[in-house]
Enzyme design. Structure first.
Site, PDB file in Angstrom:
ATOM      1  N   ARG A   1      32.514  50.837  48.346  1.00 19.19           N
ATOM      2  CA  ARG A   1      33.362  50.029  49.221  1.00 19.19           C
ATOM      3  C   ARG A   1      32.550  48.885  49.820  1.00 19.19           C
ATOM      4  NH1 ARG A   1      33.455  51.004  54.332  1.00 19.19           N
ATOM      5  NH2 ARG A   1      33.315  53.266  54.098  1.00 19.19           N
TER       6      ARG A   1
ATOM      7  N   ASP B   1      44.762  28.184  50.730  1.00 18.80           N
ATOM      8  CA  ASP B   1      45.116  29.039  49.604  1.00 18.80           C
ATOM      9  C   ASP B   1      45.166  28.147  48.366  1.00 18.80           C
ATOM     10  OD1 ASP B   1      46.361  30.590  47.634  1.00 18.80           O
ATOM     11  OD2 ASP B   1      47.543  31.703  49.113  1.00 18.80           O
TER      12      ASP B   1
ATOM     13  N   LYS C   1      46.603  35.899  39.720  1.00 20.09           N
ATOM     14  CA  LYS C   1      47.283  34.784  39.077  1.00 20.09           C
ATOM     15  C   LYS C   1      46.387  34.142  38.008  1.00 20.09           C
ATOM     16  CE  LYS C   1      50.515  35.666  42.143  1.00 20.09           C
ATOM     17  NZ  LYS C   1      49.931  36.510  43.176  1.00 20.09           N
TER      18      LYS C   1
ATOM     19  N   TYR D   1      53.976  31.171  50.784  1.00 23.59           N
ATOM     20  CA  TYR D   1      54.373  32.365  50.035  1.00 23.59           C
ATOM     21  C   TYR D   1      55.029  33.380  50.969  1.00 23.59           C
ATOM     22  CZ  TYR D   1      53.680  36.902  47.758  1.00 23.59           C
ATOM     23  OH  TYR D   1      53.862  38.155  47.254  1.00 23.59           O
TER      24      TYR D   1
END
Length: 395
Positions: free
Chosen positions: A59, A183, A208, A111
């Site tokens: 992690r 973004d 994406k 978004y």
């Protein structure tokens, strides 16, 4: 290999096509393996209590993730990269920098998931958000307050394809003492690098274009600031929204072909946008590469090409728009974007359904808007498919 290798690896002299293939990665010293191995480990042997070799728990850090983070930092022209389990995980890490009572200025065309995070999660922690037209830097300046700590933008925006002047809005943010985050998912670092225009943090949904094959979910943040990177790294580890090594491996595979894929995405989207603009049954086309786009000059100045995303509206009814997206053969009716296959969707009913209808309408997002992620198929097949879908829907 050590956990310190978040930095871009000194390959900044190479062009982006070369860095996409090589940045942050070296053949495995022990085996000679060309590709970064998938380090499927949760924990790592320590030579003594607290004496580890750069990794202690996955992690906190994983060698496959380290190579991906260095690769992404290099592509954006930044010094530091952090990978997350999703694009929303990366956006959440930025908002983690805020405190109760802080204020954020953001776009009125973001978004739907970002809007949901801002209004339904952080609003309850007394973080306030102002949604404005970010193509107007004066509107951004008017929205700034003494409590404003962050200006968050998308460019191009999702789904109206508006283009924000990153340099102008970054200046407004900094004059107000706030951070500026961008973004950059739609453009990718191949087409646009916001750090070059004054942004402090760049965010990506790796799901994406950077992944590029619709087979992985991930997110990333890139910055030039060591202090910001350390703070973001703290939340990355503390919150735990980190990607697994298999996902990191897939994104590294994707970034290697990013330049060649984006060239084809842009070429196909430009061809379809030009054709749609002249179609008698299409009322409006939103694509930054068109001379008719209201921010075309801004896009031409800060982008190297205009991307693979476009939106359009039929000169017809909501029902006709729904029929169109339901009757394509090559385009697939699905959410998400940026894969090699072409996707089509109706934002009001799908990706932006979380945004209240009155806010969608105020931002210019009509129920009949259709968003297209143009893939790498042959453009004539794509054009033929849209033509028959339009004809089927409107007759």
């Amino acid at each position: 290999m050590s956990d310190e290798s978040h930095e871009n690896g000194g390959d900044e002299d190479h062009r982006i096509e070369t860095r996409a293939v090589h940045a942050g990665q070296e053949p495995d010293a022990e085996t000679g393996a060309l590709m970064t191995p998938i380090y499927a480990n949760s924990t790592y042997v320590q030579d003594g209590p607290g004496d580890h070799r750069g990794y202690e728990y996955s992690r906190t850090g994983n060698p496959t993730r380290t190579d991906l983070e260095a690769n992404l930092a290099s592509l954006e022209g930044g010094e530091y990269g952090r990978a997350f389990s999703s694009g929303m995980g990366s956006i959440n890490a930025v908002v983690n920098l805020l405190e109760s009572g802080d204020h954020v200025v953001t776009g009125d065309d973001v978004y739907g998931g970002t809007h949901r995070l801002f209004t339904q999660v952080y609003d309850q922690y007394d973080v306030e958000f102002s949604f404005v037209d970010m193509t107007d830097a004066d509107a951004v300046a008017d929205a700034m307050r003494e409590e404003t700590e962050l200006v968050w933008m998308e460019t191009p925006t999702n789904p109206l394809m508006q283009v924000v002047d990153v340099a102008a809005v970054s200046q407004v943010a900094h004059e107000g003492g706030a951070l500026c985050a961008v973004d950059n998912t739609f453009a990718t670092p191949y087409l646009q690098r916001p750090l070059e225009h004054g942004a402090d943090i760049v965010s990506h949904s790796l799901t994406k274009y950077l992944g590029g094959h619709s087979d992985v979910v991930g997110g990333a943040l890139v910055t030039d600031s060591e202090d910001l990177d350390e703070r973001l790294g703290f939340y990355q580890n503390a919150v735990g929204a980190t990607p697994g090594p298999f996902g990191c491996f897939l994104v590294l595979r994707g970034t290697k072909t990013l330049p060649v894929r984006m060239d084809r995405h842009c070429e196909n989207a430009r061809t379809l946008a030009t054709w749609l603009e002249d179609h008698p049954k299409v009322d409006a086309v939103y694509y930054p590469g068109l001379d008719s786009h209201p921010q075309h000059d801004v896009a031409a100045r800060q982008m190297d090409d205009f991307g693979g995303m476009l939106s359009f509206e039929l000169d017809g009814t909501l029902e006709e728009a729904s029929a169109l997206v339901s009757n394509t053969e090559v385009f697939t009716l699905a959410e998400s974007l940026g894969g090699v296959e072409s996707l089509i969707e109706q934002p009001a009913a799908m990706t932006h359904a979380a945004v209240p209808s009155e806010e969608r309408e105020a931002a210019g997002l009509d129920d009949g808007l259709i968003r297209v992620s143009v893939g790498v198929e042959h453009v004539e097949d794509l054009r033929t498919d849209l033509a028959q879908a339009i004809e089927t829907a409107t007759n």
